[in-house]
Motif scaffolding. Sequence first.
Motif, PDB file in Angstrom:
ATOM      1  N   LYS A  41       0.833  -1.208   0.000  1.00  0.00           N
ATOM      2  CA  LYS A  41       0.000   0.000   0.000  1.00  0.00           C
ATOM      3  C   LYS A  41       0.868   1.258   0.000  1.00  0.00           C
ATOM      4  N   GLU A  42       1.996   1.176   0.711  1.00  0.00           N
ATOM      5  CA  GLU A  42       2.926   2.313   0.691  1.00  0.00           C
ATOM      6  C   GLU A  42       3.522   2.492  -0.705  1.00  0.00           C
ATOM      7  N   LEU A  43       3.783   1.368  -1.356  1.00  0.00           N
ATOM      8  CA  LEU A  43       4.313   1.438  -2.724  1.00  0.00           C
ATOM      9  C   LEU A  43       3.282   2.076  -3.657  1.00  0.00           C
ATOM     10  N   ALA A  44       2.025   1.681  -3.471  1.00  0.00           N
ATOM     11  CA  ALA A  44       0.960   2.233  -4.311  1.00  0.00           C
ATOM     12  C   ALA A  44       0.888   3.748  -4.136  1.00  0.00           C
ATOM     13  N   LYS A  45       1.000   4.192  -2.893  1.00  0.00           N
ATOM     14  CA  LYS A  45       0.977   5.630  -2.635  1.00  0.00           C
ATOM     15  C   LYS A  45       2.136   6.322  -3.346  1.00  0.00           C
ATOM     16  N   ALA A  46       3.319   5.698  -3.237  1.00  0.00           N
ATOM     17  CA  ALA A  46       4.501   6.299  -3.850  1.00  0.00           C
ATOM     18  C   ALA A  46       4.325   6.426  -5.370  1.00  0.00           C
ATOM     19  N   VAL A  47       3.643   5.443  -5.966  1.00  0.00           N
ATOM     20  CA  VAL A  47       3.423   5.469  -7.415  1.00  0.00           C
ATOM     21  C   VAL A  47       2.508   6.642  -7.799  1.00  0.00           C
ATOM     22  N   LEU A  48       1.510   6.895  -6.952  1.00  0.00           N
ATOM     23  CA  LEU A  48       0.517   7.926  -7.300  1.00  0.00           C
ATOM     24  C   LEU A  48       0.850   9.327  -6.766  1.00  0.00           C
ATOM     25  N   CYS A  49       1.703   9.387  -5.744  1.00  0.00           N
ATOM     26  CA  CYS A  49       1.952  10.654  -5.043  1.00  0.00           C
ATOM     27  C   CYS A  49       2.493  11.738  -5.980  1.00  0.00           C
ATOM     28  N   VAL A  50       1.945  12.944  -5.880  1.00  0.00           N
ATOM     29  CA  VAL A  50       2.430  14.028  -6.743  1.00  0.00           C
ATOM     30  C   VAL A  50       3.787  14.554  -6.289  1.00  0.00           C
ATOM     31  N   ASN A  51       4.138  14.263  -5.023  1.00  0.00           N
ATOM     32  CA  ASN A  51       5.436  14.731  -4.516  1.00  0.00           C
ATOM     33  C   ASN A  51       6.507  13.643  -4.591  1.00  0.00           C
ATOM     34  N   CYS A  60      -0.603  15.165   0.129  1.00  0.00           N
ATOM     35  CA  CYS A  60      -1.147  15.450  -1.201  1.00  0.00           C
ATOM     36  C   CYS A  60      -2.493  14.728  -1.347  1.00  0.00           C
ATOM     37  N   ARG A  61      -3.235  15.119  -2.339  1.00  0.00           N
ATOM     38  CA  ARG A  61      -4.581  14.594  -2.518  1.00  0.00           C
ATOM     39  C   ARG A  61      -4.576  13.066  -2.632  1.00  0.00           C
ATOM     40  N   HIS A  62      -3.618  12.559  -3.384  1.00  0.00           N
ATOM     41  CA  HIS A  62      -3.596  11.114  -3.616  1.00  0.00           C
ATOM     42  C   HIS A  62      -3.207  10.332  -2.363  1.00  0.00           C
ATOM     43  N   CYS A  63      -2.201  10.841  -1.641  1.00  0.00           N
ATOM     44  CA  CYS A  63      -1.797  10.150  -0.411  1.00  0.00           C
ATOM     45  C   CYS A  63      -2.930  10.191   0.616  1.00  0.00           C
ATOM     46  N   THR A  64      -3.619  11.325   0.686  1.00  0.00           N
ATOM     47  CA  THR A  64      -4.709  11.453   1.651  1.00  0.00           C
ATOM     48  C   THR A  64      -5.827  10.461   1.333  1.00  0.00           C
ATOM     49  N   LEU A  65      -6.182  10.401   0.062  1.00  0.00           N
ATOM     50  CA  LEU A  65      -7.211   9.431  -0.348  1.00  0.00           C
ATOM     51  C   LEU A  65      -6.758   7.997  -0.071  1.00  0.00           C
ATOM     52  N   ALA A  66      -5.496   7.737  -0.388  1.00  0.00           N
ATOM     53  CA  ALA A  66      -4.969   6.375  -0.192  1.00  0.00           C
ATOM     54  C   ALA A  66      -4.955   6.025   1.297  1.00  0.00           C
ATOM     55  N   ASP A  67      -4.546   6.979   2.132  1.00  0.00           N
ATOM     56  CA  ASP A  67      -4.515   6.709   3.579  1.00  0.00           C
ATOM     57  C   ASP A  67      -5.907   6.396   4.111  1.00  0.00           C
ATOM     58  N   GLY A  68      -6.905   7.004   3.481  1.00  0.00           N
ATOM     59  CA  GLY A  68      -8.277   6.737   3.899  1.00  0.00           C
ATOM     60  C   GLY A  68      -8.842   5.471   3.253  1.00  0.00           C
ATOM     61  N   GLY A  69      -8.012   4.789   2.501  1.00  0.00           N
ATOM     62  CA  GLY A  69      -8.437   3.542   1.851  1.00  0.00           C
ATOM     63  C   GLY A  69      -9.446   3.778   0.742  1.00  0.00           C
ATOM     64  N   ALA A  70      -9.417   4.999   0.172  1.00  0.00           N
ATOM     65  CA  ALA A  70     -10.474   5.332  -0.779  1.00  0.00           C
ATOM     66  C   ALA A  70      -9.945   5.841  -2.115  1.00  0.00           C
ATOM     67  N   HIS A  71      -8.712   5.511  -2.452  1.00  0.00           N
ATOM     68  CA  HIS A  71      -8.225   6.011  -3.735  1.00  0.00           C
ATOM     69  C   HIS A  71      -8.776   5.158  -4.885  1.00  0.00           C
ATOM     70  N   PRO A  72      -9.436   5.795  -5.846  1.00  0.00           N
ATOM     71  CA  PRO A  72     -10.071   5.007  -6.915  1.00  0.00           C
ATOM     72  C   PRO A  72      -9.076   4.317  -7.856  1.00  0.00           C
ATOM     73  N   PRO A  98      -6.620   5.907 -15.794  1.00  0.00           N
ATOM     74  CA  PRO A  98      -6.828   6.074 -14.347  1.00  0.00           C
ATOM     75  C   PRO A  98      -7.927   7.104 -14.077  1.00  0.00           C
ATOM     76  N   LEU A  99      -8.601   6.963 -12.951  1.00  0.00           N
ATOM     77  CA  LEU A  99      -9.745   7.833 -12.667  1.00  0.00           C
ATOM     78  C   LEU A  99      -9.339   9.170 -12.063  1.00  0.00           C
ATOM     79  N   SER A 100      -8.256   9.147 -11.269  1.00  0.00           N
ATOM     80  CA  SER A 100      -7.919  10.362 -10.540  1.00  0.00           C
ATOM     81  C   SER A 100      -6.433  10.714 -10.645  1.00  0.00           C
ATOM     82  N   ALA A 101      -5.588   9.720 -10.499  1.00  0.00           N
ATOM     83  CA  ALA A 101      -4.141   9.972 -10.547  1.00  0.00           C
ATOM     84  C   ALA A 101      -3.635   9.774 -11.978  1.00  0.00           C
ATOM     85  N   SER A 102      -2.319   9.810 -12.127  1.00  0.00           N
ATOM     86  CA  SER A 102      -1.781   9.591 -13.472  1.00  0.00           C
ATOM     87  C   SER A 102      -1.494   8.108 -13.714  1.00  0.00           C
ATOM     88  N   LYS A 103      -1.542   7.323 -12.626  1.00  0.00           N
ATOM     89  CA  LYS A 103      -1.273   5.895 -12.762  1.00  0.00           C
ATOM     90  C   LYS A 103      -2.272   5.104 -11.928  1.00  0.00           C
TER      91      LYS A 103
END
Length: 292
Positions: A41-51, A60-72, A98-103
């Motif tokens: 899950k940390e790897l997934a965040k790193a893939v999507l994170c804008v920073n 960032c928006r993607h990490c926040t969504l991912a931390d909440g278990g809700a990243h599409p 992808p629905l929200s991130a770039s990956k």
Amino acid sequence: MNIIGHDREKEIFGRVLRENRLHHAYILSGRDGIGKKLFAKELAKAVLCVNGSFMEDCKCRHCTLADGGAHPDIHIIEESPLKIDRAREISSNAFMTPLSASKKVYIIDSADTFGAEAANALLKTLEEPPEDTHFFLITSRYTQVLHTIRSRCINIGFGVLSDDDVKAVVRKHSMKSEEETDRAVSISSGSAGYALYLLESMEKQPEFNSTLNPVELYYEIESLDDKDKVRAYCASLYGYLLERYKKTGSETMLAFSNYLLDILKRLEYNVSLDIFRFDLYIKTVEVLSEKS
Ligand SMILES: [Zn+2]
């Protein structure tokens, strides 16, 4: 979420992420309960994170969504075994934008339970996935993952945790006494999940109250007709053994409690319940009839 331990694995992935060389499909293999899925899950965040952050807090928006278990765009598949329809669905969805991130990222648990058909439905996608898709497959039984799947992924073998790391994880989730925690940690062989399971079992299960009469014990063990009953029985027996060990200091009790953990692990592989119960019975009679 900070991952405790796994410095080597953090170093490996930290490097490939920094150098932008993340492969499209990995298998994270290693013992149950050491945090492979959390790591994924940390790897997934790193893939999507804008920073581009990895193993660091990021808002960032993607990490926040991912931390909440809700990243599409993070898909976590935990069904076991993976159904063929689901495998097909993953394969076709992987080619959508992808629905929200770039990956987008797929984390698929229990890779060792894929049947041939489900695996076939995934093979092409694992081999030539779209550029924006990464797969992290997870298994505690790497050698049982189908060869066709293995050959398309990079395997990263995760080591077990140190006792200090297991204890740090356990402390986050359990309020048990220092003594009980230390004991569970020391026999967990580097698996935080197992240490927590042990602590929880000790709490839930009633005291082992077998009469220790070999005939009654035989019927007792014989009546355990599914794996959950066996687990509950063993957990209760385990608690009893630790109590006995505390009172008597008998090394036999300690050795038996370790043996119990070993054979419980075998239950995860489709071992015959008959053979398991027979072994358990023989060993239990042998040890418990020894008055200590
Ligand atoms: Zn971020």
